[in-house]
Design a protein around this motif. Structure first.
Motif, mmCIF file in Angstrom:
data_model
loop_
_atom_site.group_PDB
_atom_site.id
_atom_site.type_symbol
_atom_site.label_atom_id
_atom_site.label_comp_id
_atom_site.label_asym_id
_atom_site.label_seq_id
_atom_site.Cartn_x
_atom_site.Cartn_y
_atom_site.Cartn_z
ATOM 1 N N ALA A 25 42.463 37.916 49.855
ATOM 2 C CA ALA A 25 42.707 37.890 48.406
ATOM 3 C C ALA A 25 43.773 38.904 47.981
ATOM 4 O O ALA A 25 44.622 38.600 47.134
ATOM 5 C CB ALA A 25 41.404 38.138 47.661
ATOM 6 N N THR A 26 43.771 40.089 48.585
ATOM 7 C CA THR A 26 44.746 41.124 48.229
ATOM 8 C C THR A 26 46.156 40.702 48.628
ATOM 9 O O THR A 26 47.098 40.824 47.837
ATOM 10 C CB THR A 26 44.381 42.466 48.908
ATOM 11 N N ARG A 27 46.306 40.204 49.839
ATOM 12 C CA ARG A 27 47.620 39.758 50.307
ATOM 13 C C ARG A 27 48.106 38.558 49.496
ATOM 14 O O ARG A 27 49.287 38.449 49.177
ATOM 15 C CB ARG A 27 47.561 39.398 51.787
ATOM 16 N N LEU A 28 47.191 37.650 49.176
ATOM 17 C CA LEU A 28 47.560 36.462 48.409
ATOM 18 C C LEU A 28 48.054 36.847 47.019
ATOM 19 O O LEU A 28 49.061 36.316 46.549
ATOM 20 C CB LEU A 28 46.381 35.502 48.319
ATOM 21 N N LYS A 29 47.383 37.778 46.388
ATOM 22 C CA LYS A 29 47.808 38.231 45.060
ATOM 23 C C LYS A 29 49.212 38.846 45.123
ATOM 24 O O LYS A 29 50.067 38.569 44.278
ATOM 25 C CB LYS A 29 46.803 39.242 44.502
ATOM 26 N N ALA A 30 49.461 39.673 46.137
ATOM 27 C CA ALA A 30 50.789 40.276 46.311
ATOM 28 C C ALA A 30 51.835 39.200 46.563
ATOM 29 O O ALA A 30 52.946 39.262 46.034
ATOM 30 C CB ALA A 30 50.765 41.289 47.453
ATOM 31 N N MET A 31 51.485 38.180 47.361
ATOM 32 C CA MET A 31 52.417 37.097 47.658
ATOM 33 C C MET A 31 52.751 36.295 46.400
ATOM 34 O O MET A 31 53.910 35.949 46.172
ATOM 35 C CB MET A 31 51.809 36.178 48.729
ATOM 36 N N THR A 83 50.843 23.085 47.831
ATOM 37 C CA THR A 83 49.551 23.532 48.328
ATOM 38 C C THR A 83 48.477 22.518 47.971
ATOM 39 O O THR A 83 48.612 21.774 46.993
ATOM 40 C CB THR A 83 49.170 24.917 47.761
ATOM 41 N N CYS A 84 47.439 22.517 48.757
ATOM 42 C CA CYS A 84 46.267 21.691 48.441
ATOM 43 C C CYS A 84 45.132 22.574 47.931
ATOM 44 O O CYS A 84 44.038 22.106 47.673
ATOM 45 C CB CYS A 84 45.832 20.886 49.660
ATOM 46 N N HIS A 85 45.390 23.856 47.760
ATOM 47 C CA HIS A 85 44.369 24.810 47.329
ATOM 48 C C HIS A 85 44.410 24.965 45.806
ATOM 49 O O HIS A 85 45.294 25.628 45.262
ATOM 50 C CB HIS A 85 44.575 26.160 48.021
ATOM 51 N N GLN A 86 43.444 24.373 45.135
ATOM 52 C CA GLN A 86 43.392 24.353 43.676
ATOM 53 C C GLN A 86 43.383 25.754 43.062
ATOM 54 O O GLN A 86 43.967 25.965 42.006
ATOM 55 C CB GLN A 86 42.156 23.583 43.192
ATOM 56 N N HIS A 87 42.741 26.721 43.710
ATOM 57 C CA HIS A 87 42.630 28.052 43.118
ATOM 58 C C HIS A 87 43.986 28.750 42.959
ATOM 59 O O HIS A 87 44.121 29.671 42.163
ATOM 60 C CB HIS A 87 41.659 28.929 43.919
ATOM 61 N N LEU A 88 45.005 28.299 43.682
ATOM 62 C CA LEU A 88 46.321 28.926 43.575
ATOM 63 C C LEU A 88 47.040 28.552 42.286
ATOM 64 O O LEU A 88 47.984 29.236 41.881
ATOM 65 C CB LEU A 88 47.176 28.567 44.792
ATOM 66 N N ILE A 89 46.601 27.497 41.629
ATOM 67 C CA ILE A 89 47.213 27.083 40.362
ATOM 68 C C ILE A 89 47.090 28.187 39.319
ATOM 69 O O ILE A 89 47.947 28.337 38.455
ATOM 70 C CB ILE A 89 46.576 25.764 39.868
ATOM 71 N N LEU A 90 46.047 28.999 39.425
ATOM 72 C CA LEU A 90 45.817 30.072 38.455
ATOM 73 C C LEU A 90 46.963 31.089 38.410
ATOM 74 O O LEU A 90 47.125 31.792 37.421
ATOM 75 C CB LEU A 90 44.506 30.792 38.768
ATOM 76 N N TYR A 91 47.746 31.158 39.464
ATOM 77 C CA TYR A 91 48.847 32.113 39.522
ATOM 78 C C TYR A 91 50.106 31.625 38.813
ATOM 79 O O TYR A 91 51.071 32.370 38.696
ATOM 80 C CB TYR A 91 49.201 32.436 40.983
ATOM 81 N N PHE A 92 50.116 30.380 38.354
ATOM 82 C CA PHE A 92 51.319 29.796 37.782
ATOM 83 C C PHE A 92 51.082 29.329 36.353
ATOM 84 O O PHE A 92 49.978 28.938 35.993
ATOM 85 C CB PHE A 92 51.781 28.607 38.634
ATOM 86 N N ASP A 93 52.141 29.350 35.571
ATOM 87 C CA ASP A 93 52.101 28.791 34.230
ATOM 88 C C ASP A 93 51.881 27.289 34.361
ATOM 89 O O ASP A 93 52.523 26.628 35.182
ATOM 90 C CB ASP A 93 53.432 29.088 33.530
ATOM 91 N N GLN A 121 56.432 45.431 48.745
ATOM 92 C CA GLN A 121 55.691 44.762 47.682
ATOM 93 C C GLN A 121 54.504 43.984 48.244
ATOM 94 O O GLN A 121 53.400 44.050 47.712
ATOM 95 C CB GLN A 121 56.624 43.827 46.902
ATOM 96 N N LEU A 122 54.732 43.259 49.337
ATOM 97 C CA LEU A 122 53.666 42.442 49.915
ATOM 98 C C LEU A 122 52.541 43.271 50.525
ATOM 99 O O LEU A 122 51.393 42.838 50.550
ATOM 100 C CB LEU A 122 54.234 41.502 50.978
ATOM 101 N N THR A 123 52.868 44.445 51.028
ATOM 102 C CA THR A 123 51.850 45.274 51.693
ATOM 103 C C THR A 123 51.329 46.392 50.789
ATOM 104 O O THR A 123 50.684 47.318 51.282
ATOM 105 C CB THR A 123 52.413 45.888 52.995
#
Length: 155
Positions: free
Chosen positions: A104-110, A127-137, A32-34
């Motif tokens: 970006a591809t690996r992060l999306k899979a993760m 995380t301190c990376h604000q852009h990752l919030i988009l992946y969560f409700d 799945q990750l790869t």
């Protein structure tokens, strides 16, 4: 010498009883990750070393993989350990910015894998990376700076 024998017997028992299920689950996560670029994770029959098989049939040891692919492998193994060794009890997984080398591809899979695993158990992802919030409700995101200010109740 008795302690060594029992330790050896325990390792051999684990290899026969638990390791196949662990490698099967880790393989599923790794695929799945790869994005299916790797087919399978093996334990080398010659020595106690992991090998991964790429979709073209080539085999690699973890040391031969890129840093990000190596991290994908280790994440797959850790998640598989959590799944196979904690059958009845489902302790939460705690991750603290564990994917800094991912493109970006690996992060999306993760993030997809986190959502899959999160259906079975609690995942605490810091995380301190604000852009990752988009992946969560939004209802599953807790801003710690707001907790510190007292504007978000903890429950």
């Amino acid at each position: 010498s008795k302690a060594f024998f029992f330790a050896f017997a325990s390792v051999e028992k684990y290899k026969k009883e638990k390791l196949p299920a662990l490698l099967q689950q880790a393989t599923s996560f790794f695929q799945q990750l790869t994005n299916e670029n790797y087919r399978k994770i093996y334990l080398s029959p010659d020595k106690d070393e992991l090998l991964v098989e790429r979709k073209d049939g080539m085999f690699f040891s973890p040391s031969e993989l890129s840093q990000a692919t190596k991290e994908q492998l280790y994440i797959s193994l850790r998640f598989a350990l959590a799944e196979t060794l904690t059958d009845a009890l489902k302790p939460p997984l705690i991750i603290d910015d564990g994917f800094v080398h991912f493109d970006a591809t690996r992060l999306k899979a993760m993030m997809g894998l986190l959502q899959t695993v999160g259906k079975k158990r609690q995942v605490l992802f810091f995380t301190c990376h604000q852009h990752l919030i988009l992946y969560f409700d939004e209802s599953n995101v807790l801003q710690l700076n707001e907790v510190q200010k007292g504007t978000v109740p903890l429950h």
